[in-house]
Design an enzyme around this catalytic site. Structure first.
Site, short mmCIF file in Angstrom:
data_model
loop_
_atom_site.label_atom_id
_atom_site.label_comp_id
_atom_site.label_asym_id
_atom_site.label_seq_id
_atom_site.Cartn_x
_atom_site.Cartn_y
_atom_site.Cartn_z
N TRP A 62 12.87 23.57 -39.32
CA TRP A 62 12.63 24.97 -39.65
C TRP A 62 13.89 25.80 -39.83
CZ3 TRP A 62 15.23 27.67 -36.08
CH2 TRP A 62 15.48 27.04 -34.85
N SER B 46 15.44 17.13 -34.06
CA SER B 46 15.95 16.89 -32.71
C SER B 46 16.24 15.42 -32.47
CB SER B 46 14.93 17.37 -31.68
OG SER B 46 13.80 16.52 -31.65
N GLU C 156 19.33 12.79 -39.55
CA GLU C 156 20.33 13.82 -39.27
C GLU C 156 19.83 14.60 -38.07
OE1 GLU C 156 22.18 16.81 -38.49
OE2 GLU C 156 21.16 17.76 -40.18
N LEU C 157 20.46 14.38 -36.92
CA LEU C 157 19.94 14.90 -35.65
C LEU C 157 20.85 15.99 -35.11
CD1 LEU C 157 18.87 11.41 -34.22
CD2 LEU C 157 17.63 12.93 -35.77
N CYS D 33 22.66 22.62 -36.32
CA CYS D 33 23.27 21.40 -35.79
C CYS D 33 24.78 21.42 -35.96
CB CYS D 33 22.66 20.17 -36.46
SG CYS D 33 22.87 20.14 -38.25
N GLU E 245 22.58 19.94 -26.22
CA GLU E 245 22.86 20.81 -27.35
C GLU E 245 22.31 22.21 -27.03
OE1 GLU E 245 22.29 20.90 -32.21
OE2 GLU E 245 20.88 19.73 -30.99
#
Length: 450
Positions: A129, A206, A227-228, A261, A355
Protein backbone atom coordinates in the site's frame (compact mmCIF):
# COMPACT_ATOMS: atom_id res chain seq x y z
CA UNK A 1 -16.01 -6.25 0.67
CA UNK A 2 -12.78 -4.27 0.33
CA UNK A 3 -13.10 -0.87 1.98
CA UNK A 4 -10.47 1.86 1.98
CA UNK A 5 -10.63 4.39 4.82
CA UNK A 6 -8.96 7.78 4.62
CA UNK A 7 -6.42 7.58 7.48
CA UNK A 8 -6.54 11.34 8.01
CA UNK A 9 -10.28 11.70 8.68
CA UNK A 10 -11.44 8.05 8.93
CA UNK A 11 -14.00 8.53 6.15
CA UNK A 12 -14.73 5.78 3.64
CA UNK A 13 -13.10 6.42 0.26
CA UNK A 14 -13.98 3.33 -1.78
CA UNK A 15 -15.50 -0.10 -1.37
CA UNK A 16 -15.38 -3.01 -3.79
CA UNK A 17 -16.75 -6.54 -3.89
CA UNK A 18 -14.49 -9.57 -3.85
CA UNK A 19 -14.10 -11.50 -7.06
CA UNK A 20 -16.08 -14.70 -7.23
CA UNK A 21 -14.25 -17.94 -8.15
CA UNK A 22 -15.72 -17.63 -11.63
CA UNK A 23 -14.36 -14.09 -11.99
CA UNK A 24 -10.91 -15.20 -10.78
CA UNK A 25 -10.90 -17.92 -13.42
CA UNK A 26 -11.93 -15.41 -16.07
CA UNK A 27 -9.04 -13.10 -15.12
CA UNK A 28 -6.36 -15.80 -15.23
CA UNK A 29 -7.73 -17.41 -18.38
CA UNK A 30 -7.83 -14.03 -20.11
CA UNK A 31 -4.25 -13.19 -19.16
CA UNK A 32 -3.03 -16.61 -20.32
CA UNK A 33 -4.89 -16.39 -23.62
CA UNK A 34 -3.80 -12.87 -24.55
CA UNK A 35 -0.17 -13.77 -23.76
CA UNK A 36 0.02 -15.73 -26.99
CA UNK A 37 -0.80 -12.56 -28.93
CA UNK A 38 1.05 -10.02 -26.79
CA UNK A 39 4.37 -11.92 -26.83
CA UNK A 40 4.41 -11.99 -30.63
CA UNK A 41 4.05 -8.28 -31.31
CA UNK A 42 7.15 -6.14 -31.76
CA UNK A 43 8.92 -4.14 -29.11
CA UNK A 44 7.91 -1.05 -31.06
CA UNK A 45 4.23 -1.93 -30.73
CA UNK A 46 4.55 -2.67 -27.03
CA UNK A 47 6.47 0.57 -26.51
CA UNK A 48 3.66 2.54 -28.13
CA UNK A 49 1.25 1.11 -25.54
CA UNK A 50 3.59 1.89 -22.66
CA UNK A 51 4.21 5.43 -23.89
CA UNK A 52 0.45 5.95 -24.08
CA UNK A 53 0.19 4.83 -20.45
CA UNK A 54 2.86 7.40 -19.52
CA UNK A 55 0.96 10.16 -21.27
CA UNK A 56 -2.27 9.29 -19.47
CA UNK A 57 -0.47 9.32 -16.13
CA UNK A 58 0.86 12.81 -16.70
CA UNK A 59 -2.40 14.16 -18.11
CA UNK A 60 -4.33 13.11 -15.01
CA UNK A 61 -1.62 13.08 -12.36
CA UNK A 62 -3.45 15.26 -9.85
CA UNK A 63 -6.57 13.08 -10.04
CA UNK A 64 -4.59 9.87 -9.51
CA UNK A 65 -2.46 11.47 -6.79
CA UNK A 66 -5.54 12.54 -4.86
CA UNK A 67 -6.71 8.92 -4.66
CA UNK A 68 -3.29 7.85 -3.36
CA UNK A 69 -3.44 10.50 -0.65
CA UNK A 70 -7.01 9.72 0.33
CA UNK A 71 -6.40 5.99 0.57
CA UNK A 72 -3.02 5.85 2.35
CA UNK A 73 -2.34 9.35 3.65
CA UNK A 74 0.86 10.57 2.03
CA UNK A 75 1.21 14.31 1.23
CA UNK A 76 -0.33 15.20 -2.10
CA UNK A 77 2.95 16.66 -3.37
CA UNK A 78 4.63 13.29 -2.84
CA UNK A 79 1.71 11.48 -4.47
CA UNK A 80 2.05 13.66 -7.58
CA UNK A 81 5.79 12.90 -7.65
CA UNK A 82 4.95 9.18 -7.48
CA UNK A 83 2.74 9.44 -10.56
CA UNK A 84 5.42 11.39 -12.43
CA UNK A 85 8.00 8.75 -11.55
CA UNK A 86 5.74 6.03 -12.94
CA UNK A 87 5.53 7.93 -16.23
CA UNK A 88 9.32 8.24 -16.30
CA UNK A 89 9.65 4.49 -15.79
CA UNK A 90 7.21 3.82 -18.63
CA UNK A 91 9.13 6.00 -21.06
CA UNK A 92 12.45 4.51 -19.94
CA UNK A 93 11.44 0.92 -20.64
CA UNK A 94 9.65 1.85 -23.84
CA UNK A 95 12.95 3.31 -25.03
CA UNK A 96 15.34 0.63 -23.74
CA UNK A 97 13.59 -2.74 -23.36
CA UNK A 98 14.46 -3.88 -26.88
CA UNK A 99 18.15 -3.20 -26.27
CA UNK A 100 18.09 -4.93 -22.89
CA UNK A 101 16.58 -8.07 -24.42
CA UNK A 102 18.54 -8.18 -27.66
CA UNK A 103 19.92 -11.57 -28.57
CA UNK A 104 23.48 -11.93 -27.26
CA UNK A 105 25.97 -13.77 -29.48
CA UNK A 106 28.78 -15.72 -27.82
CA UNK A 107 31.87 -17.26 -29.42
CA UNK A 108 31.97 -21.04 -28.95
CA UNK A 109 32.92 -24.08 -31.06
CA UNK A 110 29.50 -23.85 -32.74
CA UNK A 111 28.88 -22.15 -36.05
CA UNK A 112 26.60 -19.82 -34.09
CA UNK A 113 25.67 -19.66 -30.42
CA UNK A 114 23.61 -17.09 -28.59
CA UNK A 115 21.38 -16.28 -25.67
CA UNK A 116 17.80 -15.21 -26.29
CA UNK A 117 15.42 -13.63 -23.78
CA UNK A 118 11.83 -14.77 -24.17
CA UNK A 119 8.77 -14.00 -22.00
CA UNK A 120 7.55 -16.56 -19.47
CA UNK A 121 3.79 -16.00 -19.52
CA UNK A 122 1.51 -14.70 -16.77
CA UNK A 123 3.30 -12.97 -13.88
CA UNK A 124 1.43 -12.70 -10.57
CA UNK A 125 2.20 -9.59 -8.51
CA UNK A 126 1.29 -9.11 -4.84
CA UNK A 127 1.66 -5.44 -4.04
CA UNK A 128 1.81 -3.19 -0.93
CA UNK A 129 0.00 0.00 0.00
CA UNK A 130 2.82 2.45 0.68
CA UNK A 131 3.58 3.36 -2.96
CA UNK A 132 0.35 2.07 -4.50
CA UNK A 133 1.15 3.17 -8.06
CA UNK A 134 4.94 2.96 -8.15
CA UNK A 135 5.26 -0.55 -6.71
CA UNK A 136 2.88 -1.91 -9.35
CA UNK A 137 4.48 -0.06 -12.25
CA UNK A 138 7.97 -0.99 -11.09
CA UNK A 139 7.39 -4.65 -11.84
CA UNK A 140 4.50 -4.57 -14.33
CA UNK A 141 5.96 -2.29 -16.99
CA UNK A 142 9.23 -4.24 -17.45
CA UNK A 143 7.25 -7.49 -17.39
CA UNK A 144 4.86 -6.21 -20.06
CA UNK A 145 7.64 -4.83 -22.24
CA UNK A 146 9.32 -8.25 -22.09
CA UNK A 147 6.13 -9.76 -23.52
CA UNK A 148 4.60 -11.18 -20.35
CA UNK A 149 1.08 -10.51 -19.10
CA UNK A 150 0.28 -9.49 -15.53
CA UNK A 151 -2.30 -10.13 -12.84
CA UNK A 152 -2.04 -8.42 -9.46
CA UNK A 153 -3.44 -8.65 -5.99
CA UNK A 154 -3.11 -5.22 -4.43
CA UNK A 155 -3.30 -4.24 -0.76
CA UNK A 156 -6.91 -4.05 0.47
CA UNK A 157 -6.67 -0.43 1.64
CA UNK A 158 -5.65 0.90 -1.81
CA UNK A 159 -8.06 -0.89 -4.12
CA UNK A 160 -9.17 2.45 -5.55
CA UNK A 161 -5.62 2.94 -6.81
CA UNK A 162 -5.56 -0.62 -8.13
CA UNK A 163 -8.75 -0.05 -10.12
CA UNK A 164 -7.35 3.17 -11.57
CA UNK A 165 -4.12 1.44 -12.66
CA UNK A 166 -6.11 -1.26 -14.44
CA UNK A 167 -8.27 1.37 -16.15
CA UNK A 168 -5.21 3.33 -17.32
CA UNK A 169 -3.47 0.30 -18.80
CA UNK A 170 -6.56 -1.26 -20.37
CA UNK A 171 -7.57 2.02 -21.99
CA UNK A 172 -4.11 2.26 -23.60
CA UNK A 173 -4.28 -0.91 -25.67
CA UNK A 174 -6.53 -3.20 -27.68
CA UNK A 175 -4.95 -6.14 -25.79
CA UNK A 176 -7.31 -5.66 -22.86
CA UNK A 177 -6.29 -8.65 -20.75
CA UNK A 178 -2.53 -7.99 -20.52
CA UNK A 179 -3.01 -6.40 -17.08
CA UNK A 180 -5.77 -7.43 -14.71
CA UNK A 181 -6.69 -7.01 -11.08
CA UNK A 182 -7.59 -9.86 -8.75
CA UNK A 183 -9.91 -8.71 -5.95
CA UNK A 184 -9.07 -11.52 -3.54
CA UNK A 185 -8.08 -12.05 0.08
CA UNK A 186 -4.75 -13.40 1.30
CA UNK A 187 -6.18 -16.88 1.83
CA UNK A 188 -6.68 -17.21 -1.94
CA UNK A 189 -3.06 -16.49 -2.86
CA UNK A 190 -1.93 -20.11 -2.82
CA UNK A 191 -4.67 -21.02 -5.29
CA UNK A 192 -3.30 -18.43 -7.69
CA UNK A 193 0.36 -19.38 -7.31
CA UNK A 194 -0.28 -23.09 -7.84
CA UNK A 195 -2.25 -22.48 -11.06
CA UNK A 196 -0.19 -23.86 -13.95
CA UNK A 197 -0.94 -20.76 -16.00
CA UNK A 198 0.96 -18.58 -13.51
CA UNK A 199 4.64 -18.71 -14.48
CA UNK A 200 6.24 -16.36 -11.94
CA UNK A 201 5.49 -14.45 -8.75
CA UNK A 202 6.69 -11.10 -7.45
CA UNK A 203 5.98 -9.71 -4.01
CA UNK A 204 6.74 -6.44 -2.25
CA UNK A 205 5.91 -6.15 1.43
CA UNK A 206 6.82 -7.35 4.89
CA UNK A 207 9.52 -9.84 5.75
CA UNK A 208 6.98 -12.22 7.34
CA UNK A 209 4.64 -12.23 4.34
CA UNK A 210 7.57 -12.49 1.95
CA UNK A 211 8.77 -15.69 3.60
CA UNK A 212 5.32 -17.20 3.13
CA UNK A 213 5.28 -16.21 -0.54
CA UNK A 214 8.75 -17.72 -0.94
CA UNK A 215 7.53 -20.99 0.56
CA UNK A 216 4.56 -21.12 -1.78
CA UNK A 217 6.67 -20.23 -4.81
CA UNK A 218 9.12 -22.99 -3.93
CA UNK A 219 6.32 -25.47 -3.27
CA UNK A 220 4.96 -24.97 -6.78
CA UNK A 221 8.34 -24.34 -8.44
CA UNK A 222 7.57 -20.80 -9.58
CA UNK A 223 10.23 -18.17 -10.20
CA UNK A 224 9.89 -15.41 -7.59
CA UNK A 225 11.26 -11.95 -6.87
CA UNK A 226 10.86 -10.63 -3.33
CA UNK A 227 11.38 -7.03 -2.24
CA UNK A 228 10.96 -6.96 1.53
CA UNK A 229 11.86 -4.71 4.43
CA UNK A 230 14.88 -2.62 5.22
CA UNK A 231 16.56 -1.11 8.26
CA UNK A 232 18.85 1.13 6.30
CA UNK A 233 21.92 2.77 7.77
CA UNK A 234 22.54 6.48 7.25
CA UNK A 235 26.21 6.94 8.15
CA UNK A 236 27.74 10.37 8.69
CA UNK A 237 31.53 10.61 9.05
CA UNK A 238 33.36 13.47 10.73
CA UNK A 239 34.63 14.82 7.40
CA UNK A 240 31.15 15.03 5.89
CA UNK A 241 29.29 18.20 4.92
CA UNK A 242 27.01 18.21 7.98
CA UNK A 243 24.66 20.83 6.56
CA UNK A 244 24.13 18.68 3.47
CA UNK A 245 23.85 15.42 5.39
CA UNK A 246 21.36 16.69 7.96
CA UNK A 247 19.21 18.29 5.26
CA UNK A 248 19.07 15.07 3.24
CA UNK A 249 18.41 13.11 6.45
CA UNK A 250 15.09 14.88 6.93
CA UNK A 251 13.76 13.72 3.57
CA UNK A 252 15.42 10.31 3.89
CA UNK A 253 13.58 9.63 7.14
CA UNK A 254 10.28 11.49 6.67
CA UNK A 255 9.47 10.88 3.00
CA UNK A 256 6.20 8.94 2.72
CA UNK A 257 5.79 9.66 6.46
CA UNK A 258 8.68 7.26 7.04
CA UNK A 259 6.66 4.35 5.63
CA UNK A 260 9.17 3.16 3.08
CA UNK A 261 11.52 0.20 2.84
CA UNK A 262 14.29 2.46 1.54
CA UNK A 263 13.87 5.18 4.19
CA UNK A 264 16.88 5.92 6.38
CA UNK A 265 16.10 4.22 9.68
CA UNK A 266 19.34 3.86 11.63
CA UNK A 267 21.50 6.99 11.82
CA UNK A 268 25.10 6.07 12.60
CA UNK A 269 27.17 9.11 13.52
CA UNK A 270 30.86 9.51 14.21
CA UNK A 271 31.08 10.98 17.70
CA UNK A 272 32.94 14.15 16.64
CA UNK A 273 29.94 15.40 14.67
CA UNK A 274 27.11 13.64 16.50
CA UNK A 275 25.99 16.56 18.67
CA UNK A 276 25.94 19.01 15.75
CA UNK A 277 24.07 16.60 13.50
CA UNK A 278 21.46 15.72 16.12
CA UNK A 279 20.78 19.38 16.85
CA UNK A 280 20.32 20.19 13.15
CA UNK A 281 18.06 17.18 12.67
CA UNK A 282 15.96 18.12 15.71
CA UNK A 283 15.57 21.69 14.51
CA UNK A 284 14.42 20.48 11.09
CA UNK A 285 12.06 17.83 12.51
CA UNK A 286 10.43 20.40 14.77
CA UNK A 287 9.73 22.69 11.81
CA UNK A 288 7.97 20.08 9.68
CA UNK A 289 4.46 21.23 8.80
CA UNK A 290 1.67 18.72 9.45
CA UNK A 291 -1.94 18.98 8.34
CA UNK A 292 -4.42 17.51 5.92
CA UNK A 293 -2.18 15.65 3.42
CA UNK A 294 -4.51 16.55 0.54
CA UNK A 295 -3.36 20.17 0.95
CA UNK A 296 -0.05 21.15 -0.63
CA UNK A 297 1.13 22.89 2.53
CA UNK A 298 1.40 19.55 4.37
CA UNK A 299 4.99 18.31 4.53
CA UNK A 300 4.20 15.07 6.34
CA UNK A 301 1.25 12.74 6.14
CA UNK A 302 -0.31 10.22 8.50
CA UNK A 303 0.25 6.57 9.32
CA UNK A 304 -1.76 4.52 6.83
CA UNK A 305 -3.57 2.19 9.24
CA UNK A 306 -4.31 1.97 12.95
CA UNK A 307 -2.48 -1.35 13.38
CA UNK A 308 0.66 0.21 11.92
CA UNK A 309 0.34 3.17 14.25
CA UNK A 310 -0.05 0.83 17.23
CA UNK A 311 3.12 -1.03 16.29
CA UNK A 312 5.07 2.21 15.90
CA UNK A 313 3.92 3.51 19.28
CA UNK A 314 4.87 0.20 20.87
CA UNK A 315 8.38 0.28 19.40
CA UNK A 316 9.04 3.83 20.62
CA UNK A 317 7.61 3.22 24.08
CA UNK A 318 9.64 0.03 24.44
CA UNK A 319 12.83 1.97 23.67
CA UNK A 320 11.99 4.71 26.18
CA UNK A 321 11.12 2.17 28.86
CA UNK A 322 14.49 0.51 28.36
CA UNK A 323 16.52 3.70 28.63
CA UNK A 324 16.48 5.43 25.24
CA UNK A 325 16.51 9.22 25.23
CA UNK A 326 13.63 10.97 23.47
CA UNK A 327 15.16 14.03 21.79
CA UNK A 328 11.95 15.23 20.18
CA UNK A 329 8.54 13.93 19.12
CA UNK A 330 6.96 10.80 20.51
CA UNK A 331 3.53 12.43 20.54
CA UNK A 332 0.61 11.49 18.32
CA UNK A 333 -2.98 12.40 17.56
CA UNK A 334 -5.35 10.14 15.66
CA UNK A 335 -3.17 8.66 12.86
CA UNK A 336 -0.61 11.45 12.94
CA UNK A 337 2.72 10.62 14.57
CA UNK A 338 5.14 13.49 15.14
CA UNK A 339 8.69 13.30 13.74
CA UNK A 340 10.68 11.64 16.49
CA UNK A 341 14.35 11.20 17.41
CA UNK A 342 15.66 8.53 19.77
CA UNK A 343 19.24 8.14 21.04
CA UNK A 344 21.06 5.84 23.48
CA UNK A 345 19.79 2.74 21.71
CA UNK A 346 20.73 -0.70 23.03
CA UNK A 347 20.37 -4.20 21.52
CA UNK A 348 17.56 -5.18 23.90
CA UNK A 349 15.22 -2.60 22.34
CA UNK A 350 12.75 -3.45 19.57
CA UNK A 351 13.98 -0.51 17.46
CA UNK A 352 17.47 -2.02 17.35
CA UNK A 353 16.43 -5.13 15.45
CA UNK A 354 13.03 -4.36 13.92
CA UNK A 355 12.20 -2.22 10.93
CA UNK A 356 10.66 1.06 12.15
CA UNK A 357 7.93 2.00 9.67
CA UNK A 358 7.17 5.60 10.51
CA UNK A 359 8.80 9.02 11.09
CA UNK A 360 11.21 7.89 13.83
CA UNK A 361 14.98 8.42 13.58
CA UNK A 362 16.99 5.95 15.66
CA UNK A 363 20.47 7.34 16.37
CA UNK A 364 23.72 5.56 17.22
CA UNK A 365 27.06 7.22 18.02
CA UNK A 366 30.28 5.37 17.18
CA UNK A 367 34.00 6.05 17.58
CA UNK A 368 35.44 4.91 14.24
CA UNK A 369 34.82 3.40 10.83
CA UNK A 370 35.11 -0.18 12.08
CA UNK A 371 32.30 0.38 14.60
CA UNK A 372 30.17 2.12 11.98
CA UNK A 373 30.51 -0.73 9.48
CA UNK A 374 29.90 -3.39 12.15
CA UNK A 375 26.73 -1.62 13.25
CA UNK A 376 25.54 -1.05 9.69
CA UNK A 377 25.82 -4.80 9.05
CA UNK A 378 24.34 -5.83 12.41
CA UNK A 379 20.84 -6.34 11.04
CA UNK A 380 18.97 -9.15 9.34
CA UNK A 381 18.11 -6.72 6.55
CA UNK A 382 20.31 -5.66 3.65
CA UNK A 383 18.50 -3.26 1.35
CA UNK A 384 20.70 -0.18 1.25
CA UNK A 385 22.92 2.28 3.08
CA UNK A 386 23.95 5.91 2.75
CA UNK A 387 27.45 7.15 3.62
CA UNK A 388 28.39 10.81 3.91
CA UNK A 389 32.07 11.67 3.54
CA UNK A 390 34.38 13.82 1.45
CA UNK A 391 37.05 11.10 1.40
CA UNK A 392 36.86 8.87 -1.69
CA UNK A 393 39.07 6.15 -0.20
CA UNK A 394 36.94 5.93 2.95
CA UNK A 395 33.80 5.82 0.84
CA UNK A 396 35.21 2.93 -1.20
CA UNK A 397 35.98 1.07 2.01
CA UNK A 398 32.35 1.34 3.07
CA UNK A 399 31.15 0.27 -0.37
CA UNK A 400 33.29 -2.86 -0.17
CA UNK A 401 32.35 -3.83 3.38
CA UNK A 402 28.66 -2.98 3.71
CA UNK A 403 26.62 -6.07 2.87
CA UNK A 404 23.56 -4.35 1.38
CA UNK A 405 22.19 -4.36 -2.15
CA UNK A 406 23.05 -0.68 -2.62
CA UNK A 407 25.34 1.97 -1.17
CA UNK A 408 24.67 5.65 -1.86
CA UNK A 409 27.51 8.11 -1.24
CA UNK A 410 26.47 11.59 -0.09
CA UNK A 411 22.89 10.85 -1.08
CA UNK A 412 19.75 9.24 0.29
CA UNK A 413 18.74 5.80 -0.98
CA UNK A 414 16.30 5.96 -3.86
CA UNK A 415 14.97 3.77 -6.62
CA UNK A 416 15.78 4.74 -10.19
CA UNK A 417 14.47 3.03 -13.35
CA UNK A 418 18.03 2.97 -14.71
CA UNK A 419 19.58 1.10 -11.76
CA UNK A 420 18.91 -2.37 -10.31
CA UNK A 421 16.99 -2.34 -7.04
CA UNK A 422 16.90 -5.09 -4.42
CA UNK A 423 18.51 -6.35 -1.27
CA UNK A 424 20.44 -9.07 0.49
CA UNK A 425 19.65 -11.16 3.58
CA UNK A 426 16.03 -10.75 4.70
CA UNK A 427 15.47 -7.77 2.41
CA UNK A 428 14.62 -10.06 -0.44
CA UNK A 429 15.59 -12.07 -3.48
CA UNK A 430 16.19 -10.84 -7.02
CA UNK A 431 16.29 -7.40 -8.56
CA UNK A 432 13.87 -4.93 -10.07
CA UNK A 433 14.54 -2.05 -12.49
CA UNK A 434 17.37 -1.44 -14.92
CA UNK A 435 18.46 -4.12 -17.37
CA UNK A 436 18.69 -6.66 -14.55
CA UNK A 437 15.08 -6.21 -13.48
CA UNK A 438 13.55 -6.84 -16.89
CA UNK A 439 15.52 -10.10 -17.16
CA UNK A 440 14.00 -11.56 -13.97
CA UNK A 441 10.87 -12.66 -15.81
CA UNK A 442 12.24 -14.04 -19.05
CA UNK A 443 13.43 -17.43 -20.19
CA UNK A 444 17.17 -17.03 -20.68
CA UNK A 445 17.46 -19.46 -23.57
CA UNK A 446 20.71 -20.88 -24.92
CA UNK A 447 20.74 -21.37 -28.71
CA UNK A 448 23.48 -23.54 -30.27
CA UNK A 449 24.01 -24.16 -34.00
CA UNK A 450 26.52 -26.83 -34.97
Amino acid sequence: MFTSINPYNQKEVHSFEHHTPEEVEEVIAGAAKIFNDWKNISFTERAAVIDTIAALLLQNKKVYASVITQEMGKPITEAIAEIEKCAWLCNYYADHAADFLNEEFIDTDASKSSVQFQPLGVVFGIMPWNFPFWQVFRFAIPALMAGNTVVIKHAPNVMGCAKLIQKIIVSSTSYKSIFQLLMIDVDKIEDIIKDNRIKAVTFTGSEYAGKNIALLSAKYLKKSVLELGGSNAFIVLEDANIELASGIAVTARLQNTGQSCIAAKRFILLEKIAEEFIEKLKTAFDKVVAGNPIEETAQIGVIAREDLLYNLKNQVQDAIDKGATLITGGNFKDNYYAPTILTNITPDMLVYHQEVFGPVAVIFVVKNDAEAIQLANDTRFGLGASVFTKNVLRANGYIEQIEDGAVFINSMIKSDPRLPFGGTKNSGIGRELGSYGIKEFVNIKTVYWK
